[in-house]
Design a protein around this motif. Structure first.
Motif, PDB file in Angstrom:
ATOM      1  N   ASP A   1      25.470  57.053  73.376  1.00 52.86           N
ATOM      2  CA  ASP A   1      25.035  57.165  71.973  1.00 52.86           C
ATOM      3  C   ASP A   1      24.738  58.514  71.683  1.00 52.86           C
ATOM      4  OD1 ASP A   1      24.586  56.716  69.270  1.00 52.86           O
ATOM      5  OD2 ASP A   1      23.328  55.021  69.644  1.00 52.86           O
TER       6      ASP A   1
ATOM      7  N   ARG B   1      42.051  50.565  72.095  1.00 54.99           N
ATOM      8  CA  ARG B   1      40.671  50.568  71.718  1.00 54.99           C
ATOM      9  C   ARG B   1      39.935  49.221  72.615  1.00 54.99           C
ATOM     10  NH1 ARG B   1      36.275  47.148  70.511  1.00 54.99           N
ATOM     11  NH2 ARG B   1      34.536  48.463  69.913  1.00 54.99           N
TER      12      ARG B   1
ATOM     13  N   GLY C   1      37.529  50.182  75.098  1.00 53.97           N
ATOM     14  CA  GLY C   1      36.342  50.270  74.370  1.00 53.97           C
ATOM     15  C   GLY C   1      35.239  49.848  75.189  1.00 53.97           C
ATOM     16  N   ASP C   2      35.196  49.134  76.100  1.00 55.57           N
ATOM     17  CA  ASP C   2      34.041  48.415  76.770  1.00 55.57           C
ATOM     18  C   ASP C   2      33.317  49.897  77.729  1.00 55.57           C
ATOM     19  OD1 ASP C   2      34.103  46.217  75.774  1.00 55.57           O
ATOM     20  OD2 ASP C   2      34.916  45.050  77.465  1.00 55.57           O
TER      21      ASP C   2
ATOM     22  N   GLY D   1      30.552  54.077  74.168  1.00 50.79           N
ATOM     23  CA  GLY D   1      29.672  53.857  73.190  1.00 50.79           C
ATOM     24  C   GLY D   1      30.106  53.151  72.204  1.00 50.79           C
ATOM     25  N   ARG D   2      29.472  52.351  71.060  1.00 52.43           N
ATOM     26  CA  ARG D   2      30.245  51.609  70.213  1.00 52.43           C
ATOM     27  C   ARG D   2      30.581  52.399  68.858  1.00 52.43           C
ATOM     28  NH1 ARG D   2      27.195  51.405  65.476  1.00 52.43           N
ATOM     29  NH2 ARG D   2      25.078  52.210  65.444  1.00 52.43           N
ATOM     30  N   THR D   3      30.283  53.712  68.765  1.00 50.05           N
ATOM     31  CA  THR D   3      30.914  54.535  67.918  1.00 50.05           C
ATOM     32  C   THR D   3      31.927  55.357  68.302  1.00 50.05           C
ATOM     33  OG1 THR D   3      29.296  56.223  68.045  1.00 50.05           O
ATOM     34  CG2 THR D   3      28.884  54.298  66.506  1.00 50.05           C
TER      35      THR D   3
END
Length: 363
Positions: free
Chosen positions: A351, A11, A15-16, A19-21
């Motif tokens: 998102d 992650r 991850g970058d 989206g955050r989820t």
């Protein structure tokens, strides 16, 4: 096996880009909320090659969830999954691999006489009794399930499968009454509990088509609370402190939303919940199959939801619908081309609903 350390490191690596989820908790770590399925396609070497390339691309660009089954593409899918996990530039411990047992698998191609093949490999081998075989091709008899776990480990070449499902257990309702089917499921759960204790699998679940998204009076209905109770009993029988039934898999998409809208599962408090709400409230992870309706939603999705979902393409908006529902850990999507993998992964950069709630999509 997938570990907390390795999946969180994965992650951190990717991850970058999302989206955050996009990454969500599962097992000891995290998993991408879009997973790659391996169901569709002819059982040929050419399709094997395309899947292998697609899976490697997905694993190297942020998707660490791969879903397969012992019978997919006549056992070719499990072999390709193992090849891809070993061939990708990622740690094995960063990848969550799921497989299934229920349908009798052929070996690379359809035999000339499927009935004789089933008799020889299942009935004559003592893996199931004739009355435990539904439609001539499906069983969850304990010996069969145990053998399929071994077969999955052998064909993937992995020493651990992170999540192992009973595949469409409602199929057994064609040859037995519901109480008998629950008993058969419990006996299969006992096998899976033992395989968890032996560290051959990490956890288990039920992968269904109709069972969890139809009304209780439907011929294919199975109660999710009852499945949990049977898992608790199975764990107690084999001496495990807690059961390891942690996942459900079921169809869910823009045009097949029953898993969210049909309130078919009664709780101890007397409240009826949909399968996804029950999963959400009781700590089960839901993985959605048919997220693109086997490709139909890649071309167009209903106008009523098209405008409220994020994504540049219909496929991306459809995936974001599936993975934004309460209780959903990941949406599964088949991809046998690198181009489709790239398009599907890009859905994760959005998102899905912004400030909207999932319920508002139905308004």
């Amino acid at each position: 096996m997938a570990t907390g350390r390795a999946t969180w490191a994965y992650r951190d690596r990717f991850g970058d880009s999302f989206g955050r989820t996009f990454y969500r908790r599962f097992g000891p770590g995290v998993v991408s909320s879009i997973g790659i399925g391996t169901y569709l396609g002819e059982p040929t070497d050419a399709v094997d090659d395309r899947y292998r390339e697609s899976l490697v691309s997905a694993l190297e660009h942020g998707v660490n969830l791969v879903d397969t089954a012992s019978n997919y593409r006549h056992s070719r899918a499990e072999r390709v999954v193992g090849d891809a996990v070993r061939g990708a530039d990622v740690d094995r411990d960063a990848v969550v691999v799921a497989s299934k047992a229920g349908f009798v698998p052929f070996d690379r191609e359809r035999p000339d006489d499927p009935g004789a093949y089933v008799r020889e490999t299942v009935l004559d081998a003592g893996l199931a009794e004739p009355d435990e075989l539904a439609h001539g091709s499906h069983t969850i008899a304990p010996a069969f399930v145990d053998e399929m776990v071994d077969r999955s480990l052998d064909l993937t070449g992995l020493d651990h499968v992170d999540c192992y499902y009973l595949h469409n257990p409602e199929t057994q309702l064609a040859v037995a009454d519901r109480e008998t089917v629950y008993d058969r499921i419990e006996a299969a759960f006992e096998v899976l509990e033992r395989r968890v204790a032996a560290d051959d699998i990490g956890r288990y679940g039920v992968a269904t088509w109709e069972a969890l998204r139809v009304a209780p009076d439907h011929d294919a209905y199975l109660s999710l609370p009852e499945l949990v109770r049977r898992a608790e009993r199975a764990a107690g029988t084999v001496g495990n402190d807690e059961h390891s039934l942690e996942a459900i898999q079921l169809p869910f998409n823009v045009v097949m939303a029953d898993a969210f809208t049909v309130e078919a599962h009664d709780t101890d408090a007397g409240e009826a919940m949909s399968a996804l709400w029950y999963a959400h409230e009781h700590g089960l992870h839901a993985f959605t199959s048919a997220s693109l309706a086997q490709g139909d939603l890649a071309a167009e999705i209903p106008a009523s939801v098209n405008s409220v979902l994020a994504g540049d393409t219909a496929a991306q908006r459809a995936l974001n619908f599936s993975r934004s529902a309460p209780g959903v850990t990941a949406a599964l999507v088949g991809a046998s081309s690198v181009a489709h993998v790239a398009e599907n992964i890009a859905a994760g950069t959005f998102d899905p609903l912004g400030a909207r709630t999932f319920d508002s999509v139905f308004e």
